[in-house]
Design an enzyme around this catalytic site. Structure first.
Site, PDB file in Angstrom:
ATOM      1  N   GLU A   1      31.970  46.760  41.955  1.00 48.99           N
ATOM      2  CA  GLU A   1      30.832  47.111  42.871  1.00 48.99           C
ATOM      3  C   GLU A   1      29.544  46.373  42.903  1.00 48.99           C
ATOM      4  O   GLU A   1      28.608  47.039  42.865  1.00 48.99           O
ATOM      5  CB  GLU A   1      30.688  48.512  42.838  1.00 48.99           C
ATOM      6  CG  GLU A   1      31.735  49.514  43.232  1.00 48.99           C
ATOM      7  CD  GLU A   1      31.816  50.962  43.301  1.00 48.99           C
ATOM      8  OE1 GLU A   1      30.902  51.500  42.783  1.00 48.99           O
ATOM      9  OE2 GLU A   1      32.662  51.543  43.723  1.00 48.99           O
TER      10      GLU A   1
ATOM     11  N   GLU B   1      39.923  50.600  45.001  1.00 45.04           N
ATOM     12  CA  GLU B   1      39.589  51.745  44.575  1.00 45.04           C
ATOM     13  C   GLU B   1      39.308  52.549  45.831  1.00 45.04           C
ATOM     14  O   GLU B   1      38.368  52.027  46.460  1.00 45.04           O
ATOM     15  CB  GLU B   1      38.355  51.723  43.692  1.00 45.04           C
ATOM     16  CG  GLU B   1      37.966  53.068  43.166  1.00 45.04           C
ATOM     17  CD  GLU B   1      36.807  53.055  42.262  1.00 45.04           C
ATOM     18  OE1 GLU B   1      36.466  51.921  41.273  1.00 45.04           O
ATOM     19  OE2 GLU B   1      35.619  53.773  42.337  1.00 45.04           O
TER      20      GLU B   1
END
Length: 537
Positions: free
Chosen positions: A201, A318
């Site tokens: 991220e 994810e």
């Protein structure tokens, strides 16, 4: 929905499925259109993936701490249910990573410093100090992964060596020395890794901090060189994956254009339902317009990769739906299978190759209960998908109510196709017919035995299937309660036995002249073995 209706739900489902349809309430007709001429996507042979995270027990959200000992640093690797749940997929892809992965230091054989655990500190980014992966734990994990036949993707620390500015840009190049030590140790020990993924991220605006796309491209090229060199004497080489972050069109395009020759998989994350504290999560899950919103991300990434000229493919690396650990009795309950299976079907239709669910265990969105390891409803949804939905994805639409979500694939390791129907309507039973949209098709005319491999579903006690018979798997919530953590398959509760064995998933057999009955708030997998389509040849 009112409580009274929800309690009656499972009874009405039973009535609808077994023929007494005159008291089922509202009923409607519909048609599933399947174009079987060509496949619109092709998923990996093992499409289903789940994650294990770093979060320690002190990780808390909205006043609750739902992680317990689910970190792969402290997870009980001797739990028999855990072992059996993974082995049922043979193999299950498992991605090891998450928010804290960019704060992890890997112990090495020449590492002289103490290997310390994460410590909660609210002044630190992500509220924890850096932590360490001991080599002894890495050995234990790999022994377990080998025993459970799991296929591992490991997320590497992409912030190592950078100057990190809280809430802003991380500057400088990635220092790969610590990651390279772990990779070379892994090769030396003979541990099989399916892929090495760089970072978590940090794409686009990032979470906590971010890295510019041109720098990330350089770092990805550096990782690829390390992997190629470390595995130069190996018959097979693991995949290189990046960036493991939220999709940003311009950022991803720049990464692929500058480093597309140096990595294999573009991974992105999905939390499109918002925060776990949102009290309207079920309303969003049951809203087809809201579900359709994620199609834009799949489409844009697909177009970037298709136009790049590279061989990079897309994965969902994810996806927990609701961020900050999900929501108890929603993201670990029956209701979430509507969202999850719709995500699987939608992503596959845009040629996504693998879909990693957050989590296998941990938080409020685990496929397994965090403390008991008992499967939550989505575990069985994933297992049915894994066993029934083949690699070739078929263009599918539904004519009728917008509350039906329809997907179809060529069947897995057996003839025919598998159709997935999701009914988001709590009041209406749908009677659906399947139309092959003008596709020239052939029907099987004779009985035959299906000899299925162990990863395929067991069709029946008698393996003789008539040419005009299909197999159906109807999923409903216990007592009609969408927030139940018990799933029913054809009216029977799915539970592990006293030995920790995963239950068999047996279908009901239906004559092909009958319409497919999709009860209110239910999900149906339909294996139609007697139809042979060009896309499935």
């Amino acid at each position: 929905m009112g409580t009274l209706f929800m309690q009656k739900g499972v009874f009405l489902v039973w009535i609808c499925l077994f023929g007494l349809r005159f008291i089922c309430g509202t009923a409607a007709q519909g048609t599933v259109f399947v174009d079987g001429k060509v496949a619109i996507g092709r998923i990996d042979r093992h499409f289903i993936c789940a994650t294990l995270d770093w979060w320690p027990p002190e990780k808390c959200d909205y006043g609750t701490c739902p992680w317990d000992h689910a970190s792969f640093l402290n997870l009980d690797l001797n739990n028999i249910i855990f072992l059996n749940a993974i082995k049922a997929f043979s193999p299950l892809k498992i991605r090891l990573g998450g928010t804290l992965q960019d704060k992890v230091i890997y112990q090495t054989e020449d590492h002289k410093q103490p290997c310390v655990s994460f410590v909660r500190n609210m002044t630190e980014m992500f509220d924890f100090t850096p932590g360490c992966l001991p080599l002894s734990r890495w050995d234990e994990l790999n022994e377990f992964f080998n025993k459970s036949e799991a296929s591992i993707i490991f997320g590497l620390n992409a912030l190592y060596g950078r100057s990190v500015h809280r809430g802003g840009l991380s500057v400088g190049a990635w220092d790969p020395s610590n990651a390279e030590s772990l990779i070379r140790y892994t090769v030396k020990k003979g541990y099989t890794i399916h892929g090495w993924e760089l970072g978590n991220e940090l794409s686009g605006s990032g979470v906590g901090t971010r890295v510019a796309a041109d720098q990330y491209a350089s770092d990805t090229i550096a990782l690829n060189k390390i992997v190629q060199d470390a595995y130069k004497n190996s018959e097979t080489k693991p995949l290189v994956l990046a960036p493991g972050g939220f999709f940003d069109e311009g950022w991803f395009r720049e990464l692929v254009n500058k480093a597309g020759a140096s990595f294999d998989v573009a991974t992105h994350h999905i939390y499109n339902l918002g925060p776990g504290r949102d009290e309207h999560l079920i309303e969003k899950i049951l809203d087809p317009s809201y579900l359709d919103g994620e199609a834009d991300t799949f489409s844009k990434l697909h177009n970037i990769l298709k136009s790049s000229g590279s061989s990079v493919v897309a994965w969902v690396g994810e996806a927990g739906g609701a961020y900050n650990s999900g929501r108890n009795h929603v993201t670990n309950a029956f209701a979430f299978s509507f969202w999850y299976l719709d995500q699987l079907g939608m992503s596959a239709s845009y040629d996504t190759k693998t879909y990693c669910r957050q989590t296998l265990i941990g938080g409020n969105y685990g496929l397994l209960n965090t403390t008991t390891f008992v499967p939550n409803p989505d575990y069985y949804s994933a297992l049915l998908w894994h066993r029934l939905m083949g690699r070739n994805v078929l263009s599918t639409s539904f004519s009728g109510t917008k509350k039906i979500r329809a997907y179809a694939h060529c069947a897995k390791q057996s003839p025919g196709i598998t159709v997935l129907l999701i009914n988001l309507d709590g009041n209406t039973t749908i009677h659906a017919r399947v139309d092959f949209n003008g596709t020239m098709l052939h029907r099987r005319k004779h009985r035959r035995h299906h000899s299925l491999r162990k990863s395929s579903i067991q069709l029946s006690k008698s393996s003789k299937i008539a040419s005009n018979t299909r197999e159906e798997y109807h999923l409903t919530a216990k007592d009609g309660d969408l927030q139940s953590q018990t799933m029913l398959l054809n009216g029977n509760a799915l539970t592990v036995d006293s030995f920790g064995n995963i239950p068999t998933l047996d279908p009901i057999f239906v004559n092909s002249t009958e319409a497919i009955t999709v009860a209110p708030f239910s999900i149906v997998f339909v294996h139609i073995p007697y139809v042979l389509l060009p896309a499935c040849s």
